[in-house]
Structure formats: structure tokens, C-alpha cells
Design a protein around this motif. Structure first.
Motif, mmCIF file in Angstrom:
data_model
loop_
_atom_site.group_PDB
_atom_site.id
_atom_site.type_symbol
_atom_site.label_atom_id
_atom_site.label_comp_id
_atom_site.label_asym_id
_atom_site.label_seq_id
_atom_site.Cartn_x
_atom_site.Cartn_y
_atom_site.Cartn_z
ATOM 1 N N LEU A 11 -6.699 -8.042 -1.059
ATOM 2 C CA LEU A 11 -5.551 -7.468 0.172
ATOM 3 C C LEU A 11 -6.440 -7.475 1.300
ATOM 4 O O LEU A 11 -5.894 -7.450 2.336
ATOM 5 C CB LEU A 11 -4.955 -6.090 -0.395
ATOM 6 N N PHE A 12 -7.783 -6.813 1.373
ATOM 7 C CA PHE A 12 -8.307 -6.231 2.317
ATOM 8 C C PHE A 12 -9.692 -7.075 2.512
ATOM 9 O O PHE A 12 -10.005 -7.866 3.338
ATOM 10 C CB PHE A 12 -8.380 -4.828 2.459
ATOM 11 N N ALA A 13 -10.502 -6.668 1.587
ATOM 12 C CA ALA A 13 -12.075 -7.255 1.741
ATOM 13 C C ALA A 13 -12.182 -8.586 1.714
ATOM 14 O O ALA A 13 -13.058 -9.333 2.319
ATOM 15 C CB ALA A 13 -12.991 -6.471 0.379
ATOM 16 N N PHE A 14 -11.338 -9.415 0.856
ATOM 17 C CA PHE A 14 -11.350 -10.838 0.632
ATOM 18 C C PHE A 14 -11.408 -11.556 2.091
ATOM 19 O O PHE A 14 -11.859 -12.599 2.274
ATOM 20 C CB PHE A 14 -10.633 -11.116 -0.323
ATOM 21 N N ARG A 15 -10.507 -10.866 2.743
ATOM 22 C CA ARG A 15 -10.081 -11.435 4.217
ATOM 23 C C ARG A 15 -11.294 -11.066 5.216
ATOM 24 O O ARG A 15 -11.101 -11.878 6.412
ATOM 25 C CB ARG A 15 -8.591 -10.835 4.682
ATOM 26 N N SER A 16 -12.156 -10.329 4.882
ATOM 27 C CA SER A 16 -13.164 -10.039 5.945
ATOM 28 C C SER A 16 -14.228 -11.094 6.056
ATOM 29 O O SER A 16 -14.661 -11.678 5.180
ATOM 30 C CB SER A 16 -13.971 -8.804 5.611
ATOM 31 N N PHE A 65 -12.369 0.935 -2.803
ATOM 32 C CA PHE A 65 -12.175 1.831 -3.690
ATOM 33 C C PHE A 65 -10.954 2.539 -3.657
ATOM 34 O O PHE A 65 -10.027 2.867 -4.887
ATOM 35 C CB PHE A 65 -13.404 2.760 -3.557
ATOM 36 N N VAL A 66 -10.489 2.942 -2.377
ATOM 37 C CA VAL A 66 -9.180 3.531 -2.378
ATOM 38 C C VAL A 66 -7.965 2.810 -2.812
ATOM 39 O O VAL A 66 -7.098 3.257 -3.391
ATOM 40 C CB VAL A 66 -9.050 4.133 -0.809
ATOM 41 N N LEU A 67 -8.058 1.460 -2.534
ATOM 42 C CA LEU A 67 -7.016 0.508 -3.109
ATOM 43 C C LEU A 67 -7.076 0.449 -4.693
ATOM 44 O O LEU A 67 -6.114 0.251 -5.371
ATOM 45 C CB LEU A 67 -7.250 -0.866 -2.474
ATOM 46 N N GLY A 68 -8.152 0.523 -5.023
ATOM 47 C CA GLY A 68 -8.192 0.493 -6.371
ATOM 48 C C GLY A 68 -7.482 1.630 -7.066
ATOM 49 O O GLY A 68 -6.932 1.642 -8.279
ATOM 50 N N VAL A 113 0.857 -1.213 -0.117
ATOM 51 C CA VAL A 113 0.068 -0.181 -0.108
ATOM 52 C C VAL A 113 0.753 1.141 -0.007
ATOM 53 O O VAL A 113 0.629 2.186 -0.741
ATOM 54 C CB VAL A 113 -1.074 0.075 1.132
ATOM 55 N N LEU A 114 1.831 1.441 0.850
ATOM 56 C CA LEU A 114 2.859 2.553 0.858
ATOM 57 C C LEU A 114 3.374 2.637 -0.409
ATOM 58 O O LEU A 114 3.625 3.839 -0.806
ATOM 59 C CB LEU A 114 3.841 2.309 2.012
#
Length: 341
Positions: free
Chosen positions: A169-174, A111-114, A51-52
Motif C-alpha cells: 500500500l505504501f512502501a512498494f510505491r516509493s 510497521f504501523v500498517l502491519g 487504513v481508516l
């Protein structure tokens, strides 16, 4: 009958039997805690580092690549307006989800990661694309062939992969990613983020080219119209890939091939669009005499409609299966007695 994925010893032993380190494992000792935190610390570091890195590249584009021009109120408004068609399609996909609605924070992060991961695509398309295009075009002798290979080998696979990464990276793990169709929802949102920042890059590039203010705004307005038409494609492509990512989450035995299938479909549809959009409108204009903009508009509407309807068909098929597996409870009206009017 569900397959028991435990070791045969663990599967056939009494629950009270201690099989730690034999056929089962849990965090129990100080050393266990150390390796546990080392593993997840490294995993978290990699995720944060990705992300960074995306943030750094995007920041460089603002400073060096002209994206800072989007702070101009007019250009900023044009960027927002250009994303409206893609937003409308993403909202439709979200609304078509018959399962529990996805939480706002997961949608926003995706959205932000996109947006952020679009910077990876920009770098990779440039670094890989030029050599591939040059090689495929036989050193520039056949430019069209070089462009076609570039779209199918670089642009399609790279852009669809980074959009899927924004979901993975994020939503999939939720735990809220609890149905196959959720993959389509998050994929659509990642595509919306990607389309938004890509639109901003196209709209601001003329403003960064040193054009006069009035001309720059006029040029940007025309680009915004074109990008507004092109944006929904990103939502469609990544929604397809996201759907298969959701399918993979709940079919782990074949997860790898399922994810690859989704990426191949999305990349192929994406690359085919990029290839045809530079050919078909020109052919239509030559044969019919209509303006290039009308020909372009017609092609995009037809192309996106075909694959948009295929996406809707897949989502509706899931909805039918979901309702069949989860029928609404029947409601019965009590029979009136002779004393009730």
C-alpha cells in the motif's frame, strides 16, 4: 536486448511527431485532467479508506476487546519485551540489505500498517474461520482435521496477505523501493508490526478476563515468553512473501504469479508452524519427559532456525549477485619515488 513496450507506431516514429490520442497519451486537455484526477482521487480514497477501516477496527479492539489493558505499565512493558526477538530478526534483515538503506519514514509507516492491518486478519479469521473449521471437522466430529484445514485455508493465507498489503500500500510505491531485496526488508518490518499487536492481544486477554491483578500479571508474563518465541516467525514468513513482491516489481511481465508464489510459500510455512506447534511439543514431552515449555521452546527454535536460515540464504544469494554486478572500484597505491622514504 530489452523489449520495447511501446506501440509499434510510437516505437518507429520520430520523437518530434505528435501521436497524442493515436498511439500515445498525456494529460493535455481539461477533460484529460478531469479523468486523471477522478482516477487517482478514487485510488487515493480507497487507500485511505482501507487504513481508516483498520484504524476503526483497532480502536474497537481497544475499547471492547481488552487491548486498552496494554496501557498498564507492566503489561505494556511485557508487550514490548515480547517483541524484542522479532525486532532483532527484522533488524538483521534490514542490516543484510547490501543496497541503499531504506529510509526511516518508510520503515515506520510499514510497521504501523502491519499493526493496523492485523485487525483485518482478526475479523476475517473469526468470520471465515468458524464455518470452515466446523465444515472441515465434519460438524465437530474430527476437531484436529478442522484445525488443520483452518490453519492452511484461513489463517496462513489471510495473515500473510494482510501483512503483504501493509508493504504494497505504501512502501512498494516509493522510488526508494529500488531493489528486489527491499521487499524482504519491508516484509520483515510488516511482520514485526503484526507480531507486536498480536502479542499485545494475547498478553492482555487474561487481564481483560477479570483475573486478580497479581494473577493476571503472572499469566501475562508467561504468555509474553511464549509470544516472544513465536514472534520471529511472523517476520520470517512475511520477509519471504515480501522478497517475492520485490521480485514481482522488477519482473512485471510475470508479477501476478510471482506474488502468488511468495504468498503460497509464506502461508504454507505459517500454517505448518501453527499445525505442528500444537502436536510436536506434546509428543516430545510424552516421549522424553521434558517440560512442555522446554519442548515448545525447542520446537520453535528448530522450526524458525530452518526457515530463518533459508531466508538468510536467499538474501545472501542476492548480496553475492549484487556485489558481482556492482564490483567495488579498485584502489591502487601509487609507486613510491626514490625521493620518498
Amino acid at each position: 536486448m530489452a523489449r520495447d513496450e511501446r506501440d509499434p507506431v510510437a516505437a518507429r516514429s520520430a520523437d518530434s511527431e505528435d501521436l497524442y490520442g493515436v498511439a500515445d497519451w498525456e494529460v493535455r486537455t481539461a477533460f484529460d485532467r478531469l479523468v486523471y484526477w477522478l482516477y487517482y482521487g478514487f485510488y487515493l480514497t480507497v487507500r485511505v479508506g482501507v487504513v481508516l477501516a483498520a484504524v476503526a477496527i483497532l480502536a474497537a479492539q481497544f475499547v471492547l476487546g481488552g487491548l486498552g489493558a496494554v496501557s498498564n505499565p507492566v503489561l505494556g512493558a511485557l508487550t514490548i519485551l515480547s517483541a524484542v526477538p522479532a525486532l532483532a530478526l527484522a533488524v538483521y534483515v534490514w542490516h543484510a540489505d547490501v543496497t541503499t538503506q531504506e529510509p526511516l519514514h518508510l520503515l515506520v509507516v510499514t510497521f504501523v500498517l502491519g499493526v493496523l492491518f492485523a485487525s483485518f486478519a482478526g475479523v476475517l479469521n473469526g468470520e471465515i474461520g468458524d464455518p470452515v473449521r466446523n465444515l472441515a471437522s465434519l460438524g465437530g466430529a474430527v476437531p484436529l482435521l478442522g484445525s488443520v484445514v483452518f490453519f492452511y485455508v484461513v489463517v496462513g493465507p489471510v495473515e500473510e496477505t494482510v501483512k503483504l498489503l501493509a508493504v504494497r500500500l505504501f512502501a512498494f510505491r516509493s522510488d526508494r523501493f529500488d531493489a528486489v531485496v527491499d521487499g524482504a526488508v519491508y516484509g520483515a518490518v510488516a511482520g514485526l508490526g503484526f507480531a507486536t499487536i498480536e502479542n499485545a492481544l494475547y498478553i492482555t486477554q487474561d487481564a481483560d478476563a477479570g483475573l486478580q491483578a497479581a494473577r493476571a500479571v503472572t499469566e501475562a508474563g508467561g504468555v509474553a515468553v511464549v509470544r516472544g518465541l513465536a514472534g520471529p516467525g511472523h517476520v520470517i514468513y512475511s520477509a519471504f512473501a515480501g522478497y517475492y513482491l520485490g521480485l514481482a516489481k522488477f519482473n512485471r511481465e510475470h508479477a501476478g504469479p510471482i506474488v502468488l508464489k511468495g504468498l503460497v510459500i509464506a502461508a504454507f510455512v505459517h500454517a505448518t508452524y501453527n499445525t505442528l506447534v500444537g502436536i510436536v511439543p506434546d509428543v516430545v514431552t510424552t516421549l522424553t519427559g521434558v517440560s512442555p515449555l522446554v519442548a515448545f521452546f525447542g520446537f520453535v527454535v528448530v522450526y524458525d532456525s530452518v526457515f530463518g536460515l533459508l531466508l538468510i540464504r536467499k538474501i545472501r544469494a542476492y548480496a553475492r549477485a549484487y556485489r558481482a554486478a556492482n564490483p567495488a572500484p579498485a584502489t591502487y597505491e601509487s609507486e613510491r619515488t626514490e625521493f620518498e622514504s
